[in-house]
Design a protein around this motif. Structure first.
Motif, PDB file in Angstrom:
ATOM      1  N   ILE A   1       0.874  -1.168   0.000  1.00 49.17           N
ATOM      2  CA  ILE A   1       0.000   0.000   0.000  1.00 49.17           C
ATOM      3  C   ILE A   1       0.911   1.217   0.000  1.00 49.17           C
ATOM      4  O   ILE A   1       1.819   1.323   0.829  1.00 49.17           O
ATOM      5  CB  ILE A   1      -0.927  -0.001   1.232  1.00 49.17           C
ATOM      6  CG1 ILE A   1      -1.870  -1.199   1.130  1.00 49.17           C
ATOM      7  CG2 ILE A   1      -1.694   1.303   1.332  1.00 49.17           C
ATOM      8  CD1 ILE A   1      -2.833  -1.333   2.271  1.00 49.17           C
ATOM      9  N   ASP A   2       0.697   2.130  -0.935  1.00 51.76           N
ATOM     10  CA  ASP A   2       1.562   3.292  -1.087  1.00 51.76           C
ATOM     11  C   ASP A   2       1.206   4.373  -0.073  1.00 51.76           C
ATOM     12  O   ASP A   2       0.031   4.613   0.209  1.00 51.76           O
ATOM     13  CB  ASP A   2       1.434   3.846  -2.509  1.00 51.76           C
ATOM     14  CG  ASP A   2       2.516   4.851  -2.812  1.00 51.76           C
ATOM     15  OD1 ASP A   2       3.658   4.649  -2.370  1.00 51.76           O
ATOM     16  OD2 ASP A   2       2.207   5.858  -3.492  1.00 51.76           O
ATOM     17  N   PHE A   3       2.240   5.004   0.484  1.00 51.33           N
ATOM     18  CA  PHE A   3       2.063   6.135   1.390  1.00 51.33           C
ATOM     19  C   PHE A   3       3.277   7.044   1.257  1.00 51.33           C
ATOM     20  O   PHE A   3       4.331   6.625   0.778  1.00 51.33           O
ATOM     21  CB  PHE A   3       1.854   5.679   2.843  1.00 51.33           C
ATOM     22  CG  PHE A   3       2.866   4.692   3.335  1.00 51.33           C
ATOM     23  CD1 PHE A   3       4.040   5.110   3.940  1.00 51.33           C
ATOM     24  CD2 PHE A   3       2.645   3.328   3.187  1.00 51.33           C
ATOM     25  CE1 PHE A   3       4.968   4.194   4.386  1.00 51.33           C
ATOM     26  CE2 PHE A   3       3.560   2.401   3.640  1.00 51.33           C
ATOM     27  CZ  PHE A   3       4.727   2.844   4.249  1.00 51.33           C
TER      28      PHE A   3
ATOM     29  N   PRO B   1       7.477  12.688   7.572  1.00 52.32           N
ATOM     30  CA  PRO B   1       7.385  12.412   9.005  1.00 52.32           C
ATOM     31  C   PRO B   1       5.982  12.630   9.572  1.00 52.32           C
ATOM     32  O   PRO B   1       5.829  12.831  10.771  1.00 52.32           O
ATOM     33  CB  PRO B   1       8.395  13.397   9.603  1.00 52.32           C
ATOM     34  CG  PRO B   1       8.378  14.543   8.666  1.00 52.32           C
ATOM     35  CD  PRO B   1       8.157  13.958   7.305  1.00 52.32           C
ATOM     36  N   VAL B   2       4.977  12.583   8.702  1.00 55.93           N
ATOM     37  CA  VAL B   2       3.592  12.791   9.138  1.00 55.93           C
ATOM     38  C   VAL B   2       2.810  11.496   8.964  1.00 55.93           C
ATOM     39  O   VAL B   2       2.865  10.867   7.908  1.00 55.93           O
ATOM     40  CB  VAL B   2       2.922  13.923   8.322  1.00 55.93           C
ATOM     41  CG1 VAL B   2       1.482  14.111   8.753  1.00 55.93           C
ATOM     42  CG2 VAL B   2       3.698  15.219   8.467  1.00 55.93           C
ATOM     43  N   TYR B   3       2.076  11.105  10.006  1.00 56.13           N
ATOM     44  CA  TYR B   3       1.255   9.899   9.961  1.00 56.13           C
ATOM     45  C   TYR B   3      -0.114  10.283   9.398  1.00 56.13           C
ATOM     46  O   TYR B   3      -1.054  10.545  10.128  1.00 56.13           O
ATOM     47  CB  TYR B   3       1.158   9.297  11.363  1.00 56.13           C
ATOM     48  CG  TYR B   3       0.470   7.957  11.439  1.00 56.13           C
ATOM     49  CD1 TYR B   3       0.409   7.103  10.355  1.00 56.13           C
ATOM     50  CD2 TYR B   3      -0.110   7.545  12.621  1.00 56.13           C
ATOM     51  CE1 TYR B   3      -0.224   5.878  10.443  1.00 56.13           C
ATOM     52  CE2 TYR B   3      -0.739   6.322  12.728  1.00 56.13           C
ATOM     53  CZ  TYR B   3      -0.792   5.496  11.626  1.00 56.13           C
ATOM     54  OH  TYR B   3      -1.419   4.278  11.719  1.00 56.13           O
ATOM     55  N   GLY B   4      -0.184  10.308   8.066  1.00 58.61           N
ATOM     56  CA  GLY B   4      -1.392  10.723   7.365  1.00 58.61           C
ATOM     57  C   GLY B   4      -2.298   9.564   6.991  1.00 58.61           C
ATOM     58  O   GLY B   4      -2.041   8.405   7.327  1.00 58.61           O
ATOM     59  N   SER B   5      -3.361   9.877   6.257  1.00 57.48           N
ATOM     60  CA  SER B   5      -4.415   8.900   5.968  1.00 57.48           C
ATOM     61  C   SER B   5      -3.932   7.695   5.162  1.00 57.48           C
ATOM     62  O   SER B   5      -4.374   6.573   5.415  1.00 57.48           O
ATOM     63  CB  SER B   5      -5.593   9.574   5.278  1.00 57.48           C
ATOM     64  OG  SER B   5      -5.191  10.116   4.040  1.00 57.48           O
ATOM     65  N   ALA B   6      -3.035   7.888   4.196  1.00 62.36           N
ATOM     66  CA  ALA B   6      -2.543   6.747   3.415  1.00 62.36           C
ATOM     67  C   ALA B   6      -1.721   5.806   4.297  1.00 62.36           C
ATOM     68  O   ALA B   6      -1.820   4.578   4.180  1.00 62.36           O
ATOM     69  CB  ALA B   6      -1.722   7.228   2.223  1.00 62.36           C
TER      70      ALA B   6
ATOM     71  N   VAL C   1      -1.144   0.879   7.768  1.00 64.49           N
ATOM     72  CA  VAL C   1      -1.035   0.281   9.098  1.00 64.49           C
ATOM     73  C   VAL C   1      -2.210  -0.653   9.348  1.00 64.49           C
ATOM     74  O   VAL C   1      -2.037  -1.774   9.842  1.00 64.49           O
ATOM     75  CB  VAL C   1      -0.939   1.365  10.197  1.00 64.49           C
ATOM     76  CG1 VAL C   1      -1.168   0.771  11.579  1.00 64.49           C
ATOM     77  CG2 VAL C   1       0.410   2.053  10.127  1.00 64.49           C
ATOM     78  N   LYS C   2      -3.407  -0.219   8.998  1.00 58.96           N
ATOM     79  CA  LYS C   2      -4.581  -1.079   9.200  1.00 58.96           C
ATOM     80  C   LYS C   2      -4.461  -2.373   8.400  1.00 58.96           C
ATOM     81  O   LYS C   2      -4.799  -3.450   8.901  1.00 58.96           O
ATOM     82  CB  LYS C   2      -5.857  -0.332   8.817  1.00 58.96           C
ATOM     83  CG  LYS C   2      -6.254   0.726   9.822  1.00 58.96           C
ATOM     84  CD  LYS C   2      -7.528   1.421   9.387  1.00 58.96           C
ATOM     85  CE  LYS C   2      -7.978   2.454  10.399  1.00 58.96           C
ATOM     86  NZ  LYS C   2      -9.235   3.113  10.003  1.00 58.96           N
ATOM     87  N   GLU C   3      -3.962  -2.292   7.189  1.00 58.06           N
ATOM     88  CA  GLU C   3      -3.772  -3.504   6.385  1.00 58.06           C
ATOM     89  C   GLU C   3      -2.712  -4.398   7.024  1.00 58.06           C
ATOM     90  O   GLU C   3      -2.872  -5.620   7.099  1.00 58.06           O
ATOM     91  CB  GLU C   3      -3.392  -3.142   4.947  1.00 58.06           C
ATOM     92  CG  GLU C   3      -3.206  -4.330   4.043  1.00 58.06           C
ATOM     93  CD  GLU C   3      -4.465  -5.169   3.848  1.00 58.06           C
ATOM     94  OE1 GLU C   3      -4.330  -6.341   3.451  1.00 58.06           O
ATOM     95  OE2 GLU C   3      -5.596  -4.674   4.083  1.00 58.06           O
TER      96      GLU C   3
END
Length: 88
Positions: A32-34, A38-43, A48-50
């Protein structure tokens, strides 16, 4: 002590979490691309959920003790030295 990372968190711990997550997805596709930031954003939350689902963890998007443990265990397992087996 391992930090609890919640969506919106920023800093070195987020960068470390993303690095470990990217390595894990490299060994366990599909990835899953993100963003590399240094920001824990929605992608990254989706990634993480996956990761949590695939590892039998509660898929809440929070990176706490269990998620860190799974990320770190995977890295230790992947980097563990091979054991030499004596010839039969």
């Amino acid at each position: 002590m391992l930090p609890l990372l919640l969506p919106g968190a920023r800093g070195r711990d987020v960068t470390e979490m993303k690095r470990r997550l990217r390595e894990w997805f490299g060994r366990h596709p599909p990835a899953i691309d993100f963003a590399e930031s240094p920001v824990y954003g929605s992608a990254a939350v989706d990634a993480v959920k996956e990761f949590q689902r695939r590892n039998g963890l509660l898929d809440d998007g929070k990176v706490g003790r269990d998620t860190w443990g799974a990320l770190r265990h995977e890295a230790e397992t992947a980097l563990a030295p091979a054991k030499q087996v004596p010839p039969a």
